[in-house]
Structure formats: C-alpha cells, structure tokens
Design a protein around this motif. Sequence first.
Motif, PDB file in Angstrom:
ATOM      1  N   GLU A   1       0.919  -1.238   0.019  1.00  0.00           N
ATOM      2  CA  GLU A   1      -0.031  -0.112  -0.031  1.00  0.00           C
ATOM      3  C   GLU A   1       0.834   1.030   0.071  1.00  0.00           C
ATOM      4  O   GLU A   1       1.553   1.460   0.863  1.00  0.00           O
ATOM      5  CB  GLU A   1      -0.959  -0.184   1.204  1.00  0.00           C
ATOM      6  N   VAL A   2       0.852   2.078  -1.078  1.00  0.00           N
ATOM      7  CA  VAL A   2       1.669   3.385  -1.291  1.00  0.00           C
ATOM      8  C   VAL A   2       0.931   4.502  -0.663  1.00  0.00           C
ATOM      9  O   VAL A   2      -0.193   4.763  -0.781  1.00  0.00           O
ATOM     10  CB  VAL A   2       1.929   3.539  -2.775  1.00  0.00           C
ATOM     11  N   ARG A   3       1.833   5.110   0.199  1.00  0.00           N
ATOM     12  CA  ARG A   3       1.218   6.430   0.891  1.00  0.00           C
ATOM     13  C   ARG A   3       2.432   7.584   0.804  1.00  0.00           C
ATOM     14  O   ARG A   3       3.544   7.256   0.475  1.00  0.00           O
ATOM     15  CB  ARG A   3       0.776   6.206   2.107  1.00  0.00           C
ATOM     16  N   PHE A   4       1.865   8.696   1.353  1.00  0.00           N
ATOM     17  CA  PHE A   4       2.844   9.763   1.425  1.00  0.00           C
ATOM     18  C   PHE A   4       2.912  10.039   3.007  1.00  0.00           C
ATOM     19  O   PHE A   4       1.754  10.105   3.549  1.00  0.00           O
ATOM     20  CB  PHE A   4       2.333  11.028   0.764  1.00  0.00           C
ATOM     21  N   VAL A   5       4.153  10.539   3.473  1.00  0.00           N
ATOM     22  CA  VAL A   5       4.445  10.863   4.851  1.00  0.00           C
ATOM     23  C   VAL A   5       3.855  12.262   4.963  1.00  0.00           C
ATOM     24  O   VAL A   5       4.262  13.164   4.456  1.00  0.00           O
ATOM     25  CB  VAL A   5       5.843  10.880   5.314  1.00  0.00           C
ATOM     26  N   ASN A   6       2.896  12.316   6.266  1.00  0.00           N
ATOM     27  CA  ASN A   6       2.234  13.680   6.415  1.00  0.00           C
ATOM     28  C   ASN A   6       2.861  14.297   7.700  1.00  0.00           C
ATOM     29  O   ASN A   6       2.948  15.247   7.830  1.00  0.00           O
ATOM     30  CB  ASN A   6       0.731  13.545   6.807  1.00  0.00           C
ATOM     31  N   ALA A   7       3.328  13.413   8.609  1.00  0.00           N
ATOM     32  CA  ALA A   7       3.810  13.893   9.837  1.00  0.00           C
ATOM     33  C   ALA A   7       4.518  12.731  10.388  1.00  0.00           C
ATOM     34  O   ALA A   7       4.323  11.263  10.407  1.00  0.00           O
ATOM     35  CB  ALA A   7       2.658  14.530  10.802  1.00  0.00           C
ATOM     36  N   ILE A   8       5.855  13.171  11.201  1.00  0.00           N
ATOM     37  CA  ILE A   8       6.651  12.434  11.809  1.00  0.00           C
ATOM     38  C   ILE A   8       6.876  12.543  13.192  1.00  0.00           C
ATOM     39  O   ILE A   8       7.085  13.446  13.631  1.00  0.00           O
ATOM     40  CB  ILE A   8       8.068  12.261  11.212  1.00  0.00           C
ATOM     41  N   ALA A   9       6.160  11.665  14.055  1.00  0.00           N
ATOM     42  CA  ALA A   9       6.097  11.989  15.507  1.00  0.00           C
ATOM     43  C   ALA A   9       7.396  11.796  16.236  1.00  0.00           C
ATOM     44  O   ALA A   9       7.784  12.186  17.173  1.00  0.00           O
ATOM     45  CB  ALA A   9       4.855  11.288  16.042  1.00  0.00           C
ATOM     46  N   SER A  10       7.973  10.545  15.882  1.00  0.00           N
ATOM     47  CA  SER A  10       9.074  10.193  16.337  1.00  0.00           C
ATOM     48  C   SER A  10       9.965   8.973  15.757  1.00  0.00           C
ATOM     49  O   SER A  10       9.527   8.771  14.248  1.00  0.00           O
ATOM     50  CB  SER A  10       8.976   9.428  17.909  1.00  0.00           C
ATOM     51  N   ALA A  11      10.799   8.519  15.900  1.00  0.00           N
ATOM     52  CA  ALA A  11      11.518   7.295  15.428  1.00  0.00           C
ATOM     53  C   ALA A  11      10.518   6.239  15.024  1.00  0.00           C
ATOM     54  O   ALA A  11      11.129   5.513  14.192  1.00  0.00           O
ATOM     55  CB  ALA A  11      12.908   6.794  16.219  1.00  0.00           C
TER      56      ALA A  11
ATOM     57  N   VAL B   1       0.263   9.072   7.889  1.00  0.00           N
ATOM     58  CA  VAL B   1       0.317   9.243   6.283  1.00  0.00           C
ATOM     59  C   VAL B   1      -0.792   9.786   5.799  1.00  0.00           C
ATOM     60  O   VAL B   1      -1.753  10.224   6.582  1.00  0.00           O
ATOM     61  CB  VAL B   1       0.648   7.804   5.492  1.00  0.00           C
ATOM     62  N   ASN B   2      -0.899  10.140   4.536  1.00  0.00           N
ATOM     63  CA  ASN B   2      -1.925  10.969   3.897  1.00  0.00           C
ATOM     64  C   ASN B   2      -3.290  10.271   3.884  1.00  0.00           C
ATOM     65  O   ASN B   2      -4.254  10.902   4.018  1.00  0.00           O
ATOM     66  CB  ASN B   2      -1.400  11.418   2.786  1.00  0.00           C
ATOM     67  N   VAL B   3      -3.257   8.942   3.658  1.00  0.00           N
ATOM     68  CA  VAL B   3      -4.592   8.080   3.419  1.00  0.00           C
ATOM     69  C   VAL B   3      -4.551   6.891   4.194  1.00  0.00           C
ATOM     70  O   VAL B   3      -3.486   6.326   4.564  1.00  0.00           O
ATOM     71  CB  VAL B   3      -4.908   7.756   1.985  1.00  0.00           C
ATOM     72  N   ALA B   4      -5.328   6.561   5.071  1.00  0.00           N
ATOM     73  CA  ALA B   4      -5.644   5.493   5.836  1.00  0.00           C
ATOM     74  C   ALA B   4      -5.410   4.227   5.211  1.00  0.00           C
ATOM     75  O   ALA B   4      -5.817   4.164   3.926  1.00  0.00           O
ATOM     76  CB  ALA B   4      -7.063   5.200   6.649  1.00  0.00           C
ATOM     77  N   PHE B   5      -4.796   3.331   5.863  1.00  0.00           N
ATOM     78  CA  PHE B   5      -4.402   1.936   5.191  1.00  0.00           C
ATOM     79  C   PHE B   5      -5.693   1.173   5.130  1.00  0.00           C
ATOM     80  O   PHE B   5      -6.836   1.392   5.833  1.00  0.00           O
ATOM     81  CB  PHE B   5      -3.654   1.113   6.013  1.00  0.00           C
ATOM     82  N   THR B   6      -5.952   0.278   4.093  1.00  0.00           N
ATOM     83  CA  THR B   6      -6.902  -0.604   4.146  1.00  0.00           C
ATOM     84  C   THR B   6      -6.851  -1.937   4.679  1.00  0.00           C
ATOM     85  O   THR B   6      -7.988  -2.549   4.777  1.00  0.00           O
ATOM     86  CB  THR B   6      -7.128  -0.819   2.642  1.00  0.00           C
ATOM     87  N   ARG B   7      -5.616  -2.240   5.026  1.00  0.00           N
ATOM     88  CA  ARG B   7      -5.621  -3.510   5.896  1.00  0.00           C
ATOM     89  C   ARG B   7      -4.697  -3.463   6.902  1.00  0.00           C
ATOM     90  O   ARG B   7      -4.012  -2.679   6.997  1.00  0.00           O
ATOM     91  CB  ARG B   7      -5.202  -4.842   4.869  1.00  0.00           C
ATOM     92  N   THR B   8      -4.804  -4.382   7.913  1.00  0.00           N
ATOM     93  CA  THR B   8      -3.918  -4.572   9.034  1.00  0.00           C
ATOM     94  C   THR B   8      -2.580  -5.373   8.705  1.00  0.00           C
ATOM     95  O   THR B   8      -2.650  -6.400   7.876  1.00  0.00           O
ATOM     96  CB  THR B   8      -4.365  -5.218  10.152  1.00  0.00           C
ATOM     97  N   SER B   9      -1.340  -4.813   9.143  1.00  0.00           N
ATOM     98  CA  SER B   9       0.128  -5.387   8.838  1.00  0.00           C
ATOM     99  C   SER B   9       0.670  -5.319  10.010  1.00  0.00           C
ATOM    100  O   SER B   9       0.584  -4.512  10.772  1.00  0.00           O
ATOM    101  CB  SER B   9       0.452  -4.572   7.552  1.00  0.00           C
ATOM    102  N   THR B  10       1.530  -6.490  10.018  1.00  0.00           N
ATOM    103  CA  THR B  10       2.247  -6.715  11.240  1.00  0.00           C
ATOM    104  C   THR B  10       3.734  -7.145  10.814  1.00  0.00           C
ATOM    105  O   THR B  10       3.910  -7.933  10.078  1.00  0.00           O
ATOM    106  CB  THR B  10       1.741  -7.961  11.960  1.00  0.00           C
ATOM    107  N   GLU B  11       4.617  -6.296  11.391  1.00  0.00           N
ATOM    108  CA  GLU B  11       6.125  -6.343  11.302  1.00  0.00           C
ATOM    109  C   GLU B  11       6.172  -6.608   9.618  1.00  0.00           C
ATOM    110  O   GLU B  11       7.023  -7.482   9.237  1.00  0.00           O
ATOM    111  CB  GLU B  11       6.587  -7.613  12.071  1.00  0.00           C
TER     112      GLU B  11
END
Length: 835
Positions: free
Chosen positions: A559-569, A574-584
């Motif tokens: 799932e391709v997205r653009f970084v909107n804000a970086i809170a920490s390391a 991202v700009n658009v919510a993800f459509t599925r849950t991903s782990t690691e």
Amino acid sequence: MATDLRTSLLVNRQVPEFVREEYPLFIQFLEAYYEFLETEQNSQNNDLIAKGKDLRYVSDVDASISEFEQYFLNTFASLIPQDAVVDKAFLVKNVLPLYLSRGSQKSFEFLFRLLYGEEVQVTFPKDNILRASDGKYLIENVLRIADNIYTFYTGDGEETVFLLAQQAGPDEISVFIDDVETTSGFYVRKEDKKLIFTSAPADGADIKVYYDNFDETLLNNRRVTGSSSGVTALIERSVPRLIGVQTSTELYINTNTLSGAFLNAEDVTIDIVADDGVTLIHVGSFTVAPLSIINVVDGGSGYNVGDPVLISGGLPVIPGEAIVGTVESGFPDSANVILGGAGFQLGGIIPASNVDGTIVLSILGVDSSGANSPNSYTIFTDVISDYLTVNISDADFGFPANVIPAGENVETRLADALSRGTVTDIGPITNVGVLIATVSSNGAIFDAEGAKIETLANTFVDIKTFGSVGRIQINDGGLNYEIGDEIVFGANPAGTYGVGAAAVVTNVNSSGTITSTEIQPSRITGTANTESSNVTIVGNGTSFDTELVIGDRIVVNSEVRFVNAIASATSLNVNVAFTRTSTERPVGLYFKNLLGGQNYVQGNFPTLTVSTSSGSGANLEIIALMGDGESVNSNTSTVAGRISSISITNPGRGYEFLPAIDLSQSGDGNATAEAQIERSYVSLPGRWTTSDSILSSLERRIQGLDYYIDFTYLTSVATEFAKYKEVVKGLLHPAGYKNYAEYPITKTLDVGSTINSSKSATVSGRVEIVNGSITVTGTDTRFNTANTLGILTIGTQIVVNNEIRTVNAIANDTSLTVSSAFTTNASSQTVILLA
C-alpha cells in the motif's frame, strides 16, 4: 422593272404597218396614253401593267415580288418566326428537308443554324439510365505480325516499274532480289510511289521491298492470308505494338471472317489496292511468337542477379535472351522471442554481433502491464559535470531540485535535491521483427538495447547500465504463503556488488501458492505495523525521524502512501488511511535507490528466499535485470542465391515450339525453368465499352418519373427557350416525348469594378464535394460541353463552397478532378469559374 419592257415603247411595233403609215396621230395617242398610265401608276407604286407581265415569275420564290413573301411563309413555313434572320427565299426552298427529317438530331441542328445561327446539342437522358445486364463487353482478337513489313513482286524479264505501297524515298526502303540486298540499279519516284529498275529483273526473280516505317493503316479492312495454314480473315484495324525490345504490328481480326487457326511463325500476305484503283500490291510479313515468360521450377542456390540464362531450340526467327532477374538473399526475414527479459520499450533496437555485416532487429511489442516486471523506471537526470565548481561547504549547491525549491547543501538528502526522469510503458519483449539484414544470421549474437531516459544534458541513458533487478520467476509457488510476505535477497555472488533490491509476494491462490511478485523500492531500517482505517504507522526498530522526511513516498504491505507527519523514530502519519492491518512488515522508500536496486550482474544473481510465518516450498529466482535478460533469434525462409525470377531481355520472335532453358552454367547448376511463348493469334482480355450496367459509374442514374426515362430529350443551346419553344414543338418535337431545355454559359460575365471578386461565370447544374477528395461530382452538369466551348479547361480555377481549386482533368459531363483535396463536405453547390 427594265425600261425596255414598258408598254409605251412597244406600241409602235405592235400595230399593223398600214396603221402606222396612215394614222400616225393614233399611234402617238396610244403611246401617250400608255406613258400616262405608266407614269401615274408608278407614282402610286401600283404599276398593274408591269406587274401583269411578271405574273409568270411569281411561282419562283427567287424571282417573286416581295409582297408575296408573307404568303409563301404562311403556306410553307407558318411556324417559322417572322423575325428570323435567315434569308426568306432560302428558308422557303429548304424547309422541305427540315420537315422530312423532323424529330432527328440533324433536324434540330439544321433548325437552330437556320433561325438563330447557333449550334444546338441534343442529348437523351435515357443514355444515362442504369440498366441491369445492359453493359457492352468487348473481347478483341489480335494476330501479331512482324514489324518488318515488305511488298513483294515477281520479275518477268521485261517489267522495270513496280508500284510501292506508300510514298518512300530511296533511304526509307531496302530492296532485295532473291534474298540478296541490292543498293544500285534502281531509283524511286517518291511522289508516284514507284520503284524503277534501270534494267528489268530476271524472269522469276523474287523481289522484296522492306519499309523502314510502314503505314499500318494501309492494312485496315484488308484480308490477311496465312501462307502455310491457308487461313484467311478480315482486318478491322492495325496498330503497332512494343513487346520488350522487339516491335510487332497487331492486326485486329473480325472473328466472323476467320476461317481457321493461324500458325506460329508462318508467312502472311495482305493485298492492298494501288492508287489506280485496279492494281493489287502484295504485302508480306510473318506471324510472331515471342517468349512471354520463363517460370522458375527449382531455384537452386548460389546464383547472382545477371547470371546468363541459355535458351535453345524452338526454331525462332530471332532467338530470345534472358538473365537471372532476382534471387533470394538468404538473409533473416523473421525473428522469435525466446525470453522477454525486462525493461524494454517499443521501437527499441536489437543489434547483432559476430556477423560480417549488419543485422538489426526491432522491438515490435512489450508487455507493459506491470504483471511480470515494472512498467516504469525512474533515475536522477542531473549531470555531475555541471557542478564541478561546487564546494561541499557551499550554502547552495544550485541543483534544479524536485522537492526543495532552493538552498540544497550538505544537509540535504540527494533524493530531495536531484531531478528525476522516468520512462513508462516498458516491460518484457513480446514481439520482434527484422529491421535490417545484409548477411546470414548464422552465428549471430543479439543483445537488445534497454529502454532509454533523457538526461538534462540532452543525452539518453540505457537503463541496462544501472544493473537493477527487473524480473523474478516463480519456479515453484510453494504452499501457505500470504500476500505481503517479504522476498529476501541473499548474499551477492563473489565479485558482484548489487545493492538495494527488494520484492514482495503480491498474490497467492487458495492454497497459499505464490502466483505473483512485485519488485518494490529499497527498504529502510526496521519493520512497521498498520491498522485498517488508520493513518498511523508504528515502527519497530525504525528511525523514521532520520531516514524519512515529510512528503516521502513509502510503501507498506504493497500500500503506497505519503508521509504527512513524523512524531518520533517509531511513529508517523500518512496521507490516506490503510485498508488492511499489517504486522512487522518492511517499509519501502521510493528513490532511496533505483527501483530494483543497482549494480547487479545479469546471470550472476543472489539467491531468493521468502520470509514467511507459515509458507514453505517456494522456489523463486531472478531472471532479468532492467533492460536485459532477453533472448531472441532470427530466421530465414529463403535460400541464399535461389532464383526467384528470370528477366527476358529480348523476347525474340517466331518461335514454333517451346525452347529449352539451361541454368547449369551458374550457381550450383541445379536450377530449372520452363519457357512459355506467346501465341501469334490471341484473344485479348475483355473490356466494358459502355457503363450502362456499372453501379459505380458516376454518369449513370436510376430510372425516374420525369427526367431519366426513355421519352425525354434535352436541347442545350445559347438561345432562350421562350424563343424556340413553339417552333420546336410545332416543327420537330416527336409525339410522346418531353423536352427539357438548357442554356449553356458561353460568355464571360463582366461583374464590374464594384464587386471585389474575380468570379466570372458559373456552369450549369449542381455539384457535391467530399472532405479529403479531389473529385467534383455533378448533377445535370455539362463539364465536357463547357470544355468543348473553351469555357472550362484544364488549368481553369473554380470555386466550390468557397474553396478555390484548379481543374486537373475532366472525366465526363458529371465528373472532374482538381489539383488538391477539398477540406469540407458539401452538396448541391454551384461551380463558379474564376477569370
């Protein structure tokens, strides 16, 4: 009236002699009386005595008194207009032929010349009606004879003068006696068409006179006889014909008079009548049978264009000659794709090496769907030589940045500072063709050029040079794999230094068997976790704050997205919510490296494994880099030097039977061929002589109610219809017919200086034009008539629907072509002529 016919002058000679002698006063009285009558009546223009003497002439229209003119016209030409400019006496004397020929075209022509001094054209719309199965198809039959035509005579030991067929000087004929040419002992009277010997040829001598330029028309309507076959036929017309380098004369035969079959190479005789109308002049020649074609049966190999072809036999009068015309090159004419590789574009070329010449293939098709290989590729297009003077410590490196507007320096990421170029619609090769081939493809090694991207220096870079992974092959999809499982690139083989490649499983079947993969951007440190309908990424071992910046394009679990804000390391949005849950799952960063990494070596790849929680048994391998990994070959359907055709350079003539063809002196000597000869008497391909039943004919019309029927006619004349309507109807009009009239434009229209135009006249009827066509199609037009009158000629400028064009050719009354195509569609338009 002549004065010597006056009665007063005749009195003295009309009375008896004794009256004249005894009563002279009575004679004087009579003379005075008649003089009185003559003088008095002449003053009143009613000299009855004189007119009474002319009564015998009144029946002759030429000698009749003018007062009778009206009665002649009323009696014999009551329908002729009284203001007709024709001489009335001439009219009365010639009106009978007009009545006798009434209804014919000639009667119309005579009437309009007689009354108006104009030429009329009478046409019948029925001649333009489309009729089923009514076309006239003509098949012509031709007897071909040699062009060296001669006249022949037999000497009797006394005759010295022989009549020639046509006027000819001594340098225009050749004289043979008993087949031996003679150049002396005779002279020619050209005007009298006579050949005169100074001494008579011997009794029985065979005399032949050959003409350099024989007039073929002398043979028209004459009878030709075959000397061997005895066949005769009537010649309808004769024309010269060129057969290769040999000429002949074609005699068009009336088949109804043909008595048999002419033989090849037989002598023929034709008798023509001399100018005295009595003497027959014997004309001779022989039928020709030249080579028509030499068909290749077996082309052999190793032949060259121009190799001689030996022709023997057939008993020709003049032997034919031929050479090898064309041969097969043996060069490749098709190509096959064995492996498609990756990263190619349409139109790319595939040069060959290891050959003593040139072979170049062209890429005719690629799979740009992206299913097997990336369909786009991006590189940085800045040229380092442009920045040779930039110091590391400079506050602004001056790059034409894509992301950062200005001020790139040592603190700026290169991915943000440099310009990018992208090539799209690329993929594996699916189809190739031969572009150039000058040699055999034996041993050829083909290496295709990859897709190319233009740099800022206006140069093109082949993406093959970057060594990016372009295609992964699934040898065994295994079981229980999941979409998003990471494909792990193993250690590089010794001596290779590939870096940055990444890929992921993108599709599995119901059994978890891998069915497709995707090459993705290089990964950053750590892994990420996402939730469906959430924009937050939670990292594990990540360094978001140092490896990413706002605006970066990333990919997680495909799932391709653009970084909107970086809170920490370890946290960003991202700009658009993800459509599925991903782990690691790993995070891919676009433009960190080139897509597919770089510096990998074709055919020397690292091994691939799949990082999975449950899958097993998969076998994947890299098979191609971008712009590489292809395998193609070329084929030829021909044999080098195999004869394709034989060219006849001299067809010869007079063959009696088929000659033999010998090709053993060149090439491999195994080629064979067969000759065909053209018969002396042939039937030509038939042709239509009318367009009566041809649907595509422009002048043909469907039969209608009023105009296109069998009982109408059209008069076209430069006289107003009102002037001649009643005359034609009363004098010439055939019963049951309907007359249409047309007034042709025959004079240039003076439009005056107040009109800003060069328009001078129009032609009759209406026309239509079609966008992109050069044809003007008319309805009720008279293009041929206008051409005959000099109004519309080739080179005339016309205007149709405000488009000016120049007339190129006039086909018929309803069709002409112009010099350049029209740019609009238009119908029912007027054709305007420009002065």
